[in-house]
Design an enzyme around this catalytic site. Structure first.
Site, PDB file in Angstrom:
ATOM      1  N   TYR A  49     -12.509  -2.417  -3.723  1.00 23.48           N
ATOM      2  CA  TYR A  49     -12.938  -2.598  -2.327  1.00 23.48           C
ATOM      3  C   TYR A  49     -14.458  -2.618  -2.173  1.00 23.48           C
ATOM      4  O   TYR A  49     -14.976  -2.353  -1.089  1.00 23.48           O
ATOM      5  CB  TYR A  49     -12.341  -1.502  -1.448  1.00 23.48           C
ATOM      6  CG  TYR A  49     -10.967  -1.802  -0.878  1.00 23.48           C
ATOM      7  CD1 TYR A  49     -10.711  -2.996  -0.185  1.00 23.48           C
ATOM      8  CD2 TYR A  49      -9.922  -0.882  -0.989  1.00 23.48           C
ATOM      9  CE1 TYR A  49      -9.460  -3.265   0.370  1.00 23.48           C
ATOM     10  CE2 TYR A  49      -8.667  -1.145  -0.433  1.00 23.48           C
ATOM     11  CZ  TYR A  49      -8.445  -2.337   0.244  1.00 23.48           C
ATOM     12  OH  TYR A  49      -7.215  -2.592   0.801  1.00 23.48           O
ATOM     13  N   PHE A  53     -15.654   3.200   6.944  1.00 24.86           N
ATOM     14  CA  PHE A  53     -14.304   3.590   6.511  1.00 24.86           C
ATOM     15  C   PHE A  53     -14.109   3.505   4.990  1.00 24.86           C
ATOM     16  O   PHE A  53     -13.019   3.774   4.485  1.00 24.86           O
ATOM     17  CB  PHE A  53     -13.238   2.731   7.221  1.00 24.86           C
ATOM     18  CG  PHE A  53     -13.393   1.233   7.033  1.00 24.86           C
ATOM     19  CD1 PHE A  53     -12.926   0.596   5.886  1.00 24.86           C
ATOM     20  CD2 PHE A  53     -13.987   0.453   8.018  1.00 24.86           C
ATOM     21  CE1 PHE A  53     -13.051  -0.772   5.705  1.00 24.86           C
ATOM     22  CE2 PHE A  53     -14.122  -0.941   7.855  1.00 24.86           C
ATOM     23  CZ  PHE A  53     -13.654  -1.538   6.689  1.00 24.86           C
ATOM     24  N   ARG A 107       2.594  -6.437   9.100  1.00 22.84           N
ATOM     25  CA  ARG A 107       1.879  -5.285   9.666  1.00 22.84           C
ATOM     26  C   ARG A 107       2.450  -4.869  11.019  1.00 22.84           C
ATOM     27  O   ARG A 107       2.478  -3.680  11.345  1.00 22.84           O
ATOM     28  CB  ARG A 107       0.384  -5.598   9.738  1.00 22.84           C
ATOM     29  CG  ARG A 107      -0.265  -5.481   8.346  1.00 22.84           C
ATOM     30  CD  ARG A 107      -1.640  -6.068   8.306  1.00 22.84           C
ATOM     31  NE  ARG A 107      -2.390  -5.644   7.125  1.00 22.84           N
ATOM     32  CZ  ARG A 107      -3.579  -6.139   6.805  1.00 22.84           C
ATOM     33  NH1 ARG A 107      -4.138  -7.072   7.544  1.00 22.84           N
ATOM     34  NH2 ARG A 107      -4.193  -5.702   5.721  1.00 22.84           N
ATOM     35  N   HIS A 131      -2.103  -5.395   1.562  1.00 21.80           N
ATOM     36  CA  HIS A 131      -3.388  -6.069   1.352  1.00 21.80           C
ATOM     37  C   HIS A 131      -3.100  -7.504   0.938  1.00 21.80           C
ATOM     38  O   HIS A 131      -2.117  -7.776   0.245  1.00 21.80           O
ATOM     39  CB  HIS A 131      -4.179  -5.393   0.213  1.00 21.80           C
ATOM     40  CG  HIS A 131      -5.330  -6.234  -0.270  1.00 21.80           C
ATOM     41  ND1 HIS A 131      -6.573  -6.203   0.316  1.00 21.80           N
ATOM     42  CD2 HIS A 131      -5.402  -7.178  -1.253  1.00 21.80           C
ATOM     43  CE1 HIS A 131      -7.365  -7.087  -0.295  1.00 21.80           C
ATOM     44  NE2 HIS A 131      -6.674  -7.691  -1.251  1.00 21.80           N
ATOM     45  N   LYS A 165       0.833  -1.213   0.000  1.00 24.89           N
ATOM     46  CA  LYS A 165       0.000   0.000   0.000  1.00 24.89           C
ATOM     47  C   LYS A 165       0.870   1.267   0.000  1.00 24.89           C
ATOM     48  O   LYS A 165       2.081   1.204   0.281  1.00 24.89           O
ATOM     49  CB  LYS A 165      -0.924  -0.042   1.222  1.00 24.89           C
ATOM     50  CG  LYS A 165      -1.981  -1.158   1.165  1.00 24.89           C
ATOM     51  CD  LYS A 165      -2.911  -1.078   2.381  1.00 24.89           C
ATOM     52  CE  LYS A 165      -4.019  -2.108   2.315  1.00 24.89           C
ATOM     53  NZ  LYS A 165      -4.924  -2.000   3.497  1.00 24.89           N
ATOM     54  N   ASN A 214      -1.880   0.201   6.922  1.00 29.38           N
ATOM     55  CA  ASN A 214      -1.340  -1.057   7.444  1.00 29.38           C
ATOM     56  C   ASN A 214      -0.476  -1.808   6.425  1.00 29.38           C
ATOM     57  O   ASN A 214      -0.305  -3.018   6.492  1.00 29.38           O
ATOM     58  CB  ASN A 214      -2.475  -1.931   8.000  1.00 29.38           C
ATOM     59  CG  ASN A 214      -3.530  -2.250   6.955  1.00 29.38           C
ATOM     60  OD1 ASN A 214      -3.372  -1.938   5.776  1.00 29.38           O
ATOM     61  ND2 ASN A 214      -4.594  -2.893   7.376  1.00 29.38           N
ATOM     62  N   GLU A 226      -9.390 -10.898  -7.595  1.00 28.35           N
ATOM     63  CA  GLU A 226      -8.467  -9.775  -7.391  1.00 28.35           C
ATOM     64  C   GLU A 226      -7.280  -9.844  -8.356  1.00 28.35           C
ATOM     65  O   GLU A 226      -6.809  -8.821  -8.844  1.00 28.35           O
ATOM     66  CB  GLU A 226      -7.996  -9.742  -5.941  1.00 28.35           C
ATOM     67  CG  GLU A 226      -9.124  -9.375  -4.979  1.00 28.35           C
ATOM     68  CD  GLU A 226      -8.715  -9.332  -3.515  1.00 28.35           C
ATOM     69  OE1 GLU A 226      -9.575  -9.017  -2.678  1.00 28.35           O
ATOM     70  OE2 GLU A 226      -7.542  -9.600  -3.204  1.00 28.35           O
ATOM     71  N   ARG A 265      -1.796 -14.354   4.429  1.00 27.15           N
ATOM     72  CA  ARG A 265      -2.534 -13.690   5.514  1.00 27.15           C
ATOM     73  C   ARG A 265      -1.778 -13.837   6.835  1.00 27.15           C
ATOM     74  O   ARG A 265      -1.739 -12.909   7.639  1.00 27.15           O
ATOM     75  CB  ARG A 265      -3.941 -14.293   5.652  1.00 27.15           C
ATOM     76  CG  ARG A 265      -4.887 -14.047   4.477  1.00 27.15           C
ATOM     77  CD  ARG A 265      -5.357 -12.634   4.303  1.00 27.15           C
ATOM     78  NE  ARG A 265      -5.954 -12.066   5.484  1.00 27.15           N
ATOM     79  CZ  ARG A 265      -6.650 -10.916   5.493  1.00 27.15           C
ATOM     80  NH1 ARG A 265      -6.841 -10.227   4.360  1.00 27.15           N
ATOM     81  NH2 ARG A 265      -7.135 -10.443   6.600  1.00 27.15           N
ATOM     82  N   THR A 277      -5.316  -7.026  10.839  1.00 24.10           N
ATOM     83  CA  THR A 277      -5.621  -5.762  10.154  1.00 24.10           C
ATOM     84  C   THR A 277      -5.071  -4.557  10.928  1.00 24.10           C
ATOM     85  O   THR A 277      -4.511  -3.633  10.337  1.00 24.10           O
ATOM     86  CB  THR A 277      -7.157  -5.617  10.003  1.00 24.10           C
ATOM     87  OG1 THR A 277      -7.670  -6.798   9.367  1.00 24.10           O
ATOM     88  CG2 THR A 277      -7.514  -4.394   9.180  1.00 24.10           C
TER      89      THR A 277
END
Ligand code: UDP
Ligand code: MG
Length: 136
Positions: A52, A60, A105, A118, A12, A115, A129, A88, A94
């Protein structure tokens, strides 16, 4: 490999901006997730909103779409054993404050919104995706 999978990872804007791309890529490679494709891009707010879409009812959502489109990101196809869950687990929770030690993270995340990464949350979403960013 008994359960080979592909998953989508995004570095990100907060992490790209801090020049963490190579360090984060190295974590994937060290942990047996191969980077099959990668590209540095910047997306529009409309594209972020499409990506998203599952979160469109969340409070948010607007900030999230503004954020993901605020600067360059690196999108990658990762491949390896149980790649979706494995990624993950490497990412951590998160909220970086709640993430386990040595997760991406925990190491690099600034806040629940910034964070750093993704990762797809299921095999089905990984396919969608990957197709979103790497149309074949
Ligand atoms: N997010 C946020 N505030 C929240 C929850 C999520 O800004 O209270 C952002 C955060 O950047 C997160 C993204 O929305 O990574 C997608 O949320 P999700 O619950 O899917 O978390 P993830 O799958 O990224 O761990
Ligand atoms: Mg998610």
């Amino acid at each position: 490999m008994s359960n080979p999978q592909q998953t989508l990872s995004i570095i990100k804007p907060d992490a790209v901006e801090r020049n963490l791309t190579d360090e984060i890529k190295a974590i994937f490679v060290k942990n047996n997730l191969m980077i099959k494709e990668d590209k540095k891009i910047q997306i529009s707010k409309e594209e972020a909103a499409e990506f998203y879409k599952v979160h469109q009812s969340k409070p948010f959502y607007d900030d999230l779409c503004a954020y993901l489109s605020s600067g360059p990101i690196v999108v990658m196809i990762l491949e390896g054993e149980n790649a979706v869950l494995h990624n993950r687990n490497l990412m951590g929770a998160t909220d970086p404050k709640k993430a386990d030690e040595n997760t991406i993270r925990k190491l690099y995340g600034i806040s629940i919104d910034k964070n750093s990464v993704h990762g797809s949350d299921s095999v089905e979403n990984a396919k969608k995706e990957i197709n979103f960013f790497f149309k074949s």
